[in-house]
Design a protein around this motif. Sequence first.
Motif, PDB file in Angstrom:
ATOM      1  N   PRO A   1      33.744  43.901  39.424  1.00  0.00           N
ATOM      2  CA  PRO A   1      34.899  43.345  38.694  1.00  0.00           C
ATOM      3  C   PRO A   1      36.252  43.610  39.348  1.00  0.00           C
ATOM      4  O   PRO A   1      37.099  42.714  39.406  1.00  0.00           O
ATOM      5  N   TRP A   2      36.489  44.826  39.852  1.00  0.00           N
ATOM      6  CA  TRP A   2      37.814  45.073  40.422  1.00  0.00           C
ATOM      7  C   TRP A   2      37.999  44.303  41.724  1.00  0.00           C
ATOM      8  O   TRP A   2      39.123  43.877  42.050  1.00  0.00           O
ATOM      9  N   LEU A   3      36.912  44.090  42.454  1.00  0.00           N
ATOM     10  CA  LEU A   3      37.002  43.255  43.647  1.00  0.00           C
ATOM     11  C   LEU A   3      37.382  41.824  43.272  1.00  0.00           C
ATOM     12  O   LEU A   3      38.232  41.194  43.926  1.00  0.00           O
ATOM     13  N   LEU A   4      36.779  41.311  42.211  1.00  0.00           N
ATOM     14  CA  LEU A   4      37.080  39.946  41.762  1.00  0.00           C
ATOM     15  C   LEU A   4      38.517  39.822  41.269  1.00  0.00           C
ATOM     16  O   LEU A   4      39.196  38.820  41.531  1.00  0.00           O
ATOM     17  N   VAL A   5      38.996  40.829  40.539  1.00  0.00           N
ATOM     18  CA  VAL A   5      40.373  40.791  40.049  1.00  0.00           C
ATOM     19  C   VAL A   5      41.362  40.860  41.214  1.00  0.00           C
ATOM     20  O   VAL A   5      42.370  40.143  41.233  1.00  0.00           O
ATOM     21  N   ALA A   6      41.075  41.709  42.190  1.00  0.00           N
ATOM     22  CA  ALA A   6      41.944  41.777  43.369  1.00  0.00           C
ATOM     23  C   ALA A   6      41.986  40.432  44.093  1.00  0.00           C
ATOM     24  O   ALA A   6      43.055  39.975  44.541  1.00  0.00           O
ATOM     25  N   GLU A   7      40.845  39.758  44.186  1.00  0.00           N
ATOM     26  CA  GLU A   7      40.813  38.434  44.815  1.00  0.00           C
ATOM     27  C   GLU A   7      41.619  37.431  44.001  1.00  0.00           C
ATOM     28  O   GLU A   7      42.377  36.623  44.564  1.00  0.00           O
ATOM     29  N   LEU A   8      41.488  37.477  42.673  1.00  0.00           N
ATOM     30  CA  LEU A   8      42.248  36.553  41.819  1.00  0.00           C
ATOM     31  C   LEU A   8      43.750  36.747  41.981  1.00  0.00           C
ATOM     32  O   LEU A   8      44.512  35.768  42.044  1.00  0.00           O
ATOM     33  N   ILE A   9      44.181  38.005  42.032  1.00  0.00           N
ATOM     34  CA  ILE A   9      45.599  38.288  42.232  1.00  0.00           C
ATOM     35  C   ILE A   9      46.072  37.682  43.549  1.00  0.00           C
ATOM     36  O   ILE A   9      47.162  37.101  43.635  1.00  0.00           O
ATOM     37  N   GLY A  10      45.243  37.795  44.571  1.00  0.00           N
ATOM     38  CA  GLY A  10      45.589  37.211  45.857  1.00  0.00           C
ATOM     39  C   GLY A  10      45.627  35.698  45.834  1.00  0.00           C
ATOM     40  O   GLY A  10      46.548  35.077  46.377  1.00  0.00           O
ATOM     41  N   ARG A  11      44.636  35.095  45.213  1.00  0.00           N
ATOM     42  CA  ARG A  11      44.562  33.624  45.168  1.00  0.00           C
ATOM     43  C   ARG A  11      45.692  33.018  44.338  1.00  0.00           C
ATOM     44  O   ARG A  11      46.262  31.981  44.701  1.00  0.00           O
ATOM     45  N   ARG A  12      45.995  33.639  43.209  1.00  0.00           N
ATOM     46  CA  ARG A  12      46.984  33.070  42.283  1.00  0.00           C
ATOM     47  C   ARG A  12      48.411  33.492  42.611  1.00  0.00           C
ATOM     48  O   ARG A  12      49.360  32.889  42.103  1.00  0.00           O
ATOM     49  N   GLY A  13      48.564  34.539  43.412  1.00  0.00           N
ATOM     50  CA  GLY A  13      49.900  35.029  43.692  1.00  0.00           C
ATOM     51  C   GLY A  13      50.578  35.601  42.466  1.00  0.00           C
ATOM     52  O   GLY A  13      51.805  35.602  42.352  1.00  0.00           O
TER      53      GLY A  13
END
Length: 459
Positions: A345-357
């Motif tokens: 989950p934290w990997l996915l959230v970190a990716e989302l933060i990166g993708r969405r800015g």
Amino acid sequence: MSELTCFKAYDIRGRLGVDLDEGIAERIGRAFAQVLGARRVVIGRDCRASSEALTEAAVRGLLAAGAEVLDLGLCGTEEMYFATTHFGADGGIEVTASHNPMDYNGMKMVRAGSAPLGAENGLAAIKAAAERAEFGPARQGTRRPAEGARRAYVERCLSFVDIGALRPLKIVVNAGNGAAGPTFDAIAAALVERGAPLEFVRVHHAPDGSFPNGIPNPLLPENQPVTADAVRAAGADLGVAWDGDFDRCFFFDANGRFIDGEYIVGLLAAAFLEKNPGETVIHDPRIIWNTQDMVARAGGQAVQSRTGHAFIKQAMRDAGAIYGGEMSAHHYFRDFVYCDSGMIPWLLVAELIGRRGQGLAALVEARMAAFPSSGEINFRLDDPKAAITRVVAAYERDAEARDEMDGISVSFADWRFNLRSSNTEPVVRLNVESRGDRALVATKVAEIRALLEGGGGGA
């Protein structure tokens, strides 16, 4: 033959020296192999002071049943789940009490294919065999380290994210002196090797079975300030905390605010559906409206399941669901042998933060306003059944729907509540949510509190 009180609905847990000891653990190990016909068994343990001795006892039982034992050593429950399938084992055992008090321990167990093990498909038979302890002559199994298990596990976790989409982030991670530290370090090292621009601030990182900073259970409000304060002190973008065996993952935004689990469920559900349109998502019945709305908006199918890892996992397998989530911070993934993970989950959230800015606060703010909730509130009552009856009687006449899948859920046009009675203690758990009206949530919590505690209130 005395009853073994450590057997619960879908795992084993109990007080040391009362419900569980090394002799019982050895009988459980032998019964596990015998009932499942297990030739190969994976075993791991958390960092509790008693876990190593209980593991050794369970291994003695497995070896006496003639099993080949693959030993993971200190690890998280999810590493056992993964390794059971990775090594083609007939079952897996993790010796852990997760977030239970210091004088407790237990075991989480799965069948071949990392399938859940419940009373109806083997756990009751294991209990009966361990109670009888009529095993016959001992055989001689073998034991060896589960070589390459963590490396393969790390690769599977990283397969869930596009590392190229990650942007520079400072992340506070709080292992709570549980088992998460070494496993996290392996993931972090692999991220560094791949050039991920992440910086980590480690808090209470070293495993310590005496839990000098308290039992690791970030769901308890009194345990959250440590991570929250560390996030603010470090100027971090995100905070992550785990429980003792790290199968639950908890989040804090850049302001140190704890983010309730149901909003993370909705966020991850939508992220999976963005990449995999039309898939099914499983959720628990306690707080549901945000998840259902986000899944519908993303073109997916939301399916409700009873609370609890065995129920969620079976529902996911039945529906072929890509993801499942509980507000208690369990997150389940089809491509992780349909099991829960606290690292993915934290990997996915970190990716989302990166993708969405956008930071985590921005990602969930509108959802928290659209569907405010109370969080789970526990009431210790003398007569839980009578208390629940009082509440339902006060509201059901005007309700639009009533659901008894898990406890009792009563729904109205603009708010709903779920009441569940604990299976193990005289506690009633309340969750309330509304459509965009935080004041209404507070009002209804106060009304239901009065009814549960024997006073007035009501619709």
